[in-house]
Enzyme design. Structure first.
Site, mmCIF file in Angstrom:
data_model
loop_
_atom_site.group_PDB
_atom_site.id
_atom_site.type_symbol
_atom_site.label_atom_id
_atom_site.label_comp_id
_atom_site.label_asym_id
_atom_site.label_seq_id
_atom_site.Cartn_x
_atom_site.Cartn_y
_atom_site.Cartn_z
ATOM 1 N N ARG A 156 0.824 -1.214 0.000
ATOM 2 C CA ARG A 156 0.000 0.000 0.000
ATOM 3 C C ARG A 156 0.863 1.272 0.000
ATOM 4 N NH1 ARG A 156 -3.135 -3.749 -0.290
ATOM 5 N NH2 ARG A 156 -5.254 -3.827 0.567
ATOM 6 N N SER A 228 -10.659 -1.103 3.906
ATOM 7 C CA SER A 228 -9.826 -1.289 5.100
ATOM 8 C C SER A 228 -9.414 0.079 5.637
ATOM 9 C CB SER A 228 -8.546 -2.050 4.760
ATOM 10 O OG SER A 228 -8.840 -3.325 4.297
ATOM 11 N N GLU A 327 -4.798 3.184 6.805
ATOM 12 C CA GLU A 327 -4.529 2.934 5.391
ATOM 13 C C GLU A 327 -5.241 4.012 4.590
ATOM 14 O OE1 GLU A 327 -5.435 0.455 1.627
ATOM 15 O OE2 GLU A 327 -6.831 1.308 3.032
HETATM 16 N N1 EPU Z 1 -10.049 -11.652 10.754
HETATM 17 C C1 EPU Z 1 -10.586 -11.730 12.017
HETATM 18 N N2 EPU Z 1 -11.887 -11.349 12.201
HETATM 19 C C2 EPU Z 1 -12.656 -10.924 11.167
HETATM 20 C C3 EPU Z 1 -12.128 -10.840 9.880
HETATM 21 C C4 EPU Z 1 -10.779 -11.204 9.678
HETATM 22 O O1 EPU Z 1 -9.918 -12.128 12.958
HETATM 23 O O2 EPU Z 1 -13.819 -10.616 11.421
HETATM 24 C C5 EPU Z 1 -8.651 -12.072 10.550
HETATM 25 C C6 EPU Z 1 -8.612 -13.514 10.080
HETATM 26 O O3 EPU Z 1 -7.522 -14.140 10.684
HETATM 27 C C7 EPU Z 1 -8.361 -13.389 8.596
HETATM 28 C C8 EPU Z 1 -7.484 -12.166 8.565
HETATM 29 O O4 EPU Z 1 -8.032 -11.302 9.558
HETATM 30 O O5 EPU Z 1 -7.706 -14.504 8.094
HETATM 31 C C9 EPU Z 1 -7.429 -11.484 7.236
HETATM 32 O O6 EPU Z 1 -8.736 -11.048 6.871
HETATM 33 P P1 EPU Z 1 -9.075 -10.720 5.354
HETATM 34 O O7 EPU Z 1 -8.702 -11.844 4.503
HETATM 35 O O8 EPU Z 1 -10.475 -10.239 5.285
HETATM 36 O O9 EPU Z 1 -8.066 -9.569 4.957
HETATM 37 P P2 EPU Z 1 -7.561 -8.286 5.723
HETATM 38 O O10 EPU Z 1 -6.185 -8.507 6.156
HETATM 39 O O11 EPU Z 1 -8.532 -7.868 6.745
HETATM 40 C C10 EPU Z 1 -6.549 -7.302 3.514
HETATM 41 C C11 EPU Z 1 -6.632 -6.039 2.737
HETATM 42 C C12 EPU Z 1 -7.947 -5.945 1.989
HETATM 43 C C13 EPU Z 1 -8.025 -7.123 1.035
HETATM 44 C C14 EPU Z 1 -7.896 -8.423 1.837
HETATM 45 C C15 EPU Z 1 -7.786 -9.635 0.952
HETATM 46 C C16 EPU Z 1 -5.270 -4.451 3.940
HETATM 47 C C17 EPU Z 1 -5.239 -3.200 4.758
HETATM 48 N N3 EPU Z 1 -6.469 -4.901 3.618
HETATM 49 O O12 EPU Z 1 -7.578 -7.241 4.498
HETATM 50 O O13 EPU Z 1 -7.937 -4.754 1.225
HETATM 51 O O14 EPU Z 1 -9.239 -7.122 0.314
HETATM 52 O O15 EPU Z 1 -6.685 -8.403 2.627
HETATM 53 O O16 EPU Z 1 -6.546 -9.668 0.335
HETATM 54 O O17 EPU Z 1 -4.204 -4.984 3.603
HETATM 55 C C18 EPU Z 1 -8.534 -2.459 1.320
HETATM 56 O O18 EPU Z 1 -7.347 -2.201 1.238
HETATM 57 O O19 EPU Z 1 -9.416 -1.540 1.383
HETATM 58 C C19 EPU Z 1 -8.982 -3.838 1.355
HETATM 59 C C20 EPU Z 1 -10.250 -4.193 1.509
#
Ligand code: EPU
Length: 331
Positions: A156, A228, A327
């Site tokens: 990012r 995010s 972010e």
């Molecule tokens: N998790 C929880 N509780 C929840 C949801 C998630 O504990 O309610 C934990 C789980 O362990 C899960 C992990 O968070 O495995 C990762 O969750 P998720 O796959 O939804 O991804 P994220 O890390 O929350 C990032 C990006 C997203 C992108 C997703 C998928 C960033 C800041 N965000 O989110 O990007 O869609 O991965 O690759 O890196 C954005 O930038 O606006 C965005 C949506």
């Protein structure tokens, strides 16, 4: 001019002056220094939080062309105008069976901002498929080209967000796509959404990604947000091991090893702080994905979002000793 419908968070803010241009000629003819200052260039407003009215000019690109530039063996180069909707480009690529952009399906925003922010999802980042970025240099009033390496893409982050901030206006981006079968399915959720089947076409991956996004992320047409809100922090291995030890033997702390350290999902930490669904005025931590702050009532004021942000940062710092960083760009 009112900007409420021009920022996906739905903050009720305005700017003194709003200018759109739809060609390079138009952009060159603008007297940027003669407009109300400061001048802020925005895309679709899907990754920012207006904290107050903007006193100067908001500039927006409507350069929307999409031009296939030719073939290099299995590769197809496509130049896309900075004002084009990023997902229209992804849809175009998928519908032609071209690989590379499908994991980035349904990300809100425009092409220029995608190249600034190095948007990413499901194991792919925009920087992986960007060949070069064409810009208007506000200082010299000339066009300049940045090759991928010059853009210094990281998680990012990019040159355009750091040293180049404010100076360069992205006018178009050259992407590289592939005709060769090359799905990227390492992100666990994709295989599950594909029901264990191997995808045949980029469109199969696009459908799977769309399904995951619709389940986890708020629909921008219904609930205001900027995706995010925080970046996922990267911490040292020792720090991670302390968090793991404190969580106890029955809890699996999600994490990903990176060259810089251990990345721990901020969503997990926010949830462990008991903040999933927490509300402050009209703003709330999204109940399906706590990394997202939503404008729950549609009436949230910037101060409420900022107060909720501070509450989350303080809680995570107190409990895990980890500093979260937004972010979303604060304007
Ligand atoms: N998790 C929880 N509780 C929840 C949801 C998630 O504990 O309610 C934990 C789980 O362990 C899960 C992990 O968070 O495995 C990762 O969750 P998720 O796959 O939804 O991804 P994220 O890390 O929350 C990032 C990006 C997203 C992108 C997703 C998928 C960033 C800041 N965000 O989110 O990007 O869609 O991965 O690759 O890196 C954005 O930038 O606006 C965005 C949506």
């Amino acid at each position: 001019m009112d900007l409420t419908r021009r920022n996906t968070f739905g903050m009720k803010v305005s700017c003194a002056c709003y200018v759109e241009y739809d060609s390079l000629e138009d952009l060159f003819s603008l007297d940027l220094d003669g407009l109300p200052q400061p001048v802020f260039h925005m895309g679709a407003g899907s990754n920012l939080l207006f904290t107050r009215d903007w006193p100067g000019t908001v500039l927006h690109s409507c350069i929307k062309f999409l031009r296939p530039m030719g073939l290099e063996e299995d590769e197809v180069l496509v130049e896309v105008g900075a004002g084009a909707v990023f997902d229209s480009f992804v849809e175009w690529a998928c519908s032609r069976g071209l690989w590379g952009a499908e994991n980035l399906s349904l990300i809100p925003g425009e092409v220029g901002a995608a190249a600034v922010q190095n948007i990413g999802a499901y194991g792919v980042e925009a920087g992986d498929i960007i060949v070069r970025v064409n810009c208007f240099d506000r200082e010299t009033r000339e066009m300049v080209t940045f090759e991928n390496a010059d853009c210094r893409y990281g998680y990012r982050s990019s040159f355009f967000k750091e040293e180049g901030k404010g100076r360069y206006i992205i006018t178009s981006v050259l992407f590289r796509l592939s005709r060769k079968y090359s799905p990227k399915l390492e992100y666990g959720g994709i295989r599950a959404a594909l029901g264990g089947r191997q995808p045949m076409l980029p469109d199969d991956v696009r459908r799977a990604v769309s399904e995951i996004r619709r389940a986890k992320l708020p629909d921008p047409s219904e609930t205001g947000s900027a995706g995010s809100f925080f970046k996922n922090p990267v911490i040292s291995r020792e720090h991670f091991e302390r968090i793991e030890a404190e969580a106890g033997p029955d809890v699996r702390v999600p994490h990903f090893d990176t060259p810089e350290g251990v990345k721990v999902p901020a969503a997990w930490m926010i949830e462990r702080c008991g903040l999933k669904g927490a509300q402050l005025g009209g703003a709330a931590v999204y109940d399906k994905q706590p990394l997202v702050i939503v404008n729950l009532t549609g009436q949230a004021a910037p101060e409420e979002v900022l107060a909720l942000e501070q509450r989350i940062i303080a809680a995570v710092k107190e409990r895990f000793g980890v500093e979260l960083h937004p972010e979303v760009e604060h304007i």
